[in-house]
Design a protein around this motif. Structure first.
Motif, PDB file in Angstrom:
ATOM      1  N   THR A  29       0.834  -1.211   0.000  1.00 55.08           N
ATOM      2  CA  THR A  29       0.000   0.000   0.000  1.00 55.08           C
ATOM      3  C   THR A  29       0.865   1.257   0.000  1.00 55.08           C
ATOM      4  N   GLY A  30       2.073   1.162   0.559  1.00 56.36           N
ATOM      5  CA  GLY A  30       2.993   2.290   0.497  1.00 56.36           C
ATOM      6  C   GLY A  30       3.334   2.657  -0.937  1.00 56.36           C
ATOM      7  N   MET A  31       3.491   1.644  -1.797  1.00 57.80           N
ATOM      8  CA  MET A  31       3.763   1.905  -3.205  1.00 57.80           C
ATOM      9  C   MET A  31       2.621   2.689  -3.835  1.00 57.80           C
ATOM     10  N   TRP A  32       1.375   2.253  -3.563  1.00 59.57           N
ATOM     11  CA  TRP A  32       0.230   2.965  -4.149  1.00 59.57           C
ATOM     12  C   TRP A  32       0.130   4.379  -3.595  1.00 59.57           C
ATOM     13  N   HIS A  33       0.372   4.550  -2.290  1.00 56.81           N
ATOM     14  CA  HIS A  33       0.375   5.909  -1.715  1.00 56.81           C
ATOM     15  C   HIS A  33       1.417   6.768  -2.420  1.00 56.81           C
ATOM     16  N   MET A  34       2.628   6.227  -2.597  1.00 54.33           N
ATOM     17  CA  MET A  34       3.703   6.970  -3.246  1.00 54.33           C
ATOM     18  C   MET A  34       3.324   7.349  -4.675  1.00 54.33           C
ATOM     19  N   LEU A  35       2.859   6.378  -5.449  1.00 51.92           N
ATOM     20  CA  LEU A  35       2.522   6.653  -6.846  1.00 51.92           C
ATOM     21  C   LEU A  35       1.384   7.667  -6.967  1.00 51.92           C
ATOM     22  N   CYS A  36       0.382   7.543  -6.117  1.00 52.41           N
ATOM     23  CA  CYS A  36      -0.726   8.506  -6.151  1.00 52.41           C
ATOM     24  C   CYS A  36      -0.266   9.893  -5.721  1.00 52.41           C
ATOM     25  N   ASP A  37       0.541   9.967  -4.654  1.00 51.83           N
ATOM     26  CA  ASP A  37       1.037  11.264  -4.183  1.00 51.83           C
ATOM     27  C   ASP A  37       1.879  11.953  -5.246  1.00 51.83           C
ATOM     28  N   VAL A  38       2.772  11.211  -5.886  1.00 49.04           N
ATOM     29  CA  VAL A  38       3.624  11.795  -6.932  1.00 49.04           C
ATOM     30  C   VAL A  38       2.772  12.260  -8.109  1.00 49.04           C
ATOM     31  N   THR A  39       1.791  11.456  -8.486  1.00 44.45           N
ATOM     32  CA  THR A  39       0.927  11.840  -9.600  1.00 44.45           C
ATOM     33  C   THR A  39       0.118  13.080  -9.260  1.00 44.45           C
ATOM     34  N   LYS A  40      -0.413  13.155  -8.059  1.00 44.92           N
ATOM     35  CA  LYS A  40      -1.155  14.359  -7.647  1.00 44.92           C
ATOM     36  C   LYS A  40      -0.262  15.590  -7.688  1.00 44.92           C
ATOM     37  N   ALA A  41       0.991  15.434  -7.259  1.00 47.41           N
ATOM     38  CA  ALA A  41       1.909  16.567  -7.177  1.00 47.41           C
ATOM     39  C   ALA A  41       2.472  16.985  -8.534  1.00 47.41           C
ATOM     40  N   LYS A  42       2.710  16.014  -9.411  1.00 48.49           N
ATOM     41  CA  LYS A  42       3.443  16.330 -10.638  1.00 48.49           C
ATOM     42  C   LYS A  42       2.748  15.939 -11.931  1.00 48.49           C
ATOM     43  N   GLY A  43       1.531  15.429 -11.852  1.00 45.49           N
ATOM     44  CA  GLY A  43       0.929  14.986 -13.108  1.00 45.49           C
ATOM     45  C   GLY A  43      -0.570  14.819 -13.085  1.00 45.49           C
ATOM     46  N   ALA A  44      -1.242  15.392 -12.110  1.00 41.27           N
ATOM     47  CA  ALA A  44      -2.700  15.224 -12.036  1.00 41.27           C
ATOM     48  C   ALA A  44      -3.394  15.764 -13.278  1.00 41.27           C
ATOM     49  N   ASP A  45      -2.760  16.743 -13.924  1.00 43.81           N
ATOM     50  CA  ASP A  45      -3.360  17.355 -15.107  1.00 43.81           C
ATOM     51  C   ASP A  45      -3.457  16.403 -16.293  1.00 43.81           C
ATOM     52  N   VAL A  46      -2.631  15.366 -16.317  1.00 44.81           N
ATOM     53  CA  VAL A  46      -2.642  14.437 -17.451  1.00 44.81           C
ATOM     54  C   VAL A  46      -3.039  13.010 -17.052  1.00 44.81           C
ATOM     55  N   TRP A  47      -3.276  12.765 -15.773  1.00 38.73           N
ATOM     56  CA  TRP A  47      -3.590  11.434 -15.265  1.00 38.73           C
ATOM     57  C   TRP A  47      -4.913  10.930 -15.824  1.00 38.73           C
ATOM     58  N   LYS A  48      -4.889   9.698 -16.292  1.00 40.06           N
ATOM     59  CA  LYS A  48      -6.124   9.047 -16.751  1.00 40.06           C
ATOM     60  C   LYS A  48      -5.953   7.552 -16.574  1.00 40.06           C
ATOM     61  N   LEU A  49      -6.944   6.906 -15.987  1.00 40.31           N
ATOM     62  CA  LEU A  49      -6.931   5.459 -15.835  1.00 40.31           C
ATOM     63  C   LEU A  49      -8.263   4.910 -16.315  1.00 40.31           C
ATOM     64  N   SER A  50      -8.187   3.890 -17.138  1.00 36.93           N
ATOM     65  CA  SER A  50      -9.399   3.175 -17.542  1.00 36.93           C
ATOM     66  C   SER A  50      -9.175   1.698 -17.239  1.00 36.93           C
ATOM     67  N   TYR A  51     -10.247   1.006 -16.914  1.00 36.08           N
ATOM     68  CA  TYR A  51     -10.128  -0.414 -16.601  1.00 36.08           C
ATOM     69  C   TYR A  51     -11.325  -1.163 -17.159  1.00 36.08           C
ATOM     70  N   SER A  52     -11.102  -2.451 -17.416  1.00 42.77           N
ATOM     71  CA  SER A  52     -12.140  -3.299 -17.992  1.00 42.77           C
ATOM     72  C   SER A  52     -11.791  -4.750 -17.690  1.00 42.77           C
ATOM     73  N   GLY A  53     -12.667  -5.638 -18.092  1.00 41.87           N
ATOM     74  CA  GLY A  53     -12.390  -7.056 -17.950  1.00 41.87           C
ATOM     75  C   GLY A  53     -12.246  -7.522 -16.518  1.00 41.87           C
ATOM     76  N   ILE A  54     -12.916  -6.839 -15.600  1.00 43.71           N
ATOM     77  CA  ILE A  54     -12.841  -7.229 -14.195  1.00 43.71           C
ATOM     78  C   ILE A  54     -13.647  -8.518 -14.018  1.00 43.71           C
ATOM     79  N   GLU A  55     -12.958  -9.549 -13.557  1.00 47.60           N
ATOM     80  CA  GLU A  55     -13.600 -10.822 -13.250  1.00 47.60           C
ATOM     81  C   GLU A  55     -13.021 -11.340 -11.948  1.00 47.60           C
ATOM     82  N   ALA A  56     -13.855 -11.982 -11.142  1.00 46.03           N
ATOM     83  CA  ALA A  56     -13.355 -12.574  -9.896  1.00 46.03           C
ATOM     84  C   ALA A  56     -14.339 -13.611  -9.395  1.00 46.03           C
ATOM     85  N   ASP A  57     -13.765 -14.584  -8.675  1.00 49.02           N
ATOM     86  CA  ASP A  57     -14.568 -15.571  -7.967  1.00 49.02           C
ATOM     87  C   ASP A  57     -14.051 -15.619  -6.532  1.00 49.02           C
ATOM     88  N   ALA A  58     -14.314 -16.684  -5.822  1.00 49.54           N
ATOM     89  CA  ALA A  58     -13.932 -16.767  -4.413  1.00 49.54           C
ATOM     90  C   ALA A  58     -12.422 -16.802  -4.201  1.00 49.54           C
TER      91      ALA A  58
END
Length: 163
Positions: A47-76
């Motif tokens: 989770t520290g990695m995700w905090h770091m990546l999100c913090d850096v993106t907010k500070a230096k790249g929020a203007d261009v940040w875009k995430l799209s996702y698809s194909g989410i599948e899961a079972d037990a």
């Protein structure tokens, strides 16, 4: 929809918003994460990695940040996803469009215990690093160098964060 599929949807919706606190709630205490840049063990590192990546993106790249996702599948037990991210790589300022496929394992409480993201490292390195990535992105040398720098950046971040 299986509850683990809902967990993945929650994770990626939070990631799209750069909400690392919500992302962190999706991982088990003994979580493991691996991709081309990181090999992490335990909730604090993952989770520290995700905090770091999100913090850096907010500070230096929020203007261009875009995430799209698809194909989410899961079972037990397992799950998978496809996601694409557009962002500015903070070390070089270069724009990256990364295409990633995720594989997941869940614990009995429905939390992510293993997360493996796969992407084309050479394609990523050409975009993120420019000429060095084009010339050396296919080599174990550059992959090792990127992994070492990513690990050092995370350890520095975690030391400053103290969580």
């Amino acid at each position: 929809m299986h509850p683990n599929q809902a967990t993945l949807d929650k994770f990626y919706a939070a990631f799209a918003r750069l909400d690392s606190d919500t992302m962190a709630t999706c991982y088990a205490a003994d979580a493991q994460f691996d991709d081309e840049a990181f090999s992490l063990r335990g909730h604090r590192e993952v989770t520290g990695m995700w905090h770091m990546l999100c913090d850096v993106t907010k500070a230096k790249g929020a203007d261009v940040w875009k995430l799209s996702y698809s194909g989410i599948e899961a079972d037990a037990r397992t799950g998978k996803s496809h996601w694409e991210a557009d962002y500015r790589f903070s070390a070089t300022g270069r724009m990256v469009h990364n295409i990633i496929d995720g594989e997941f394992e869940f614990n009995e409480q429905g939390l992510i215990k293993r997360h493996r993201d796969r992407f084309n490292f050479w394609a990523w390195s050409r975009q993120a690093l420019g000429t060095p990535g084009l010339l050396l992105g296919w080599t174990p040398f550059l992959r090792s160098k990127v992994r070492a720098q990513a690990a050092a950046n995370l350890q520095k971040y975690l030391a400053q964060r103290k969580t």
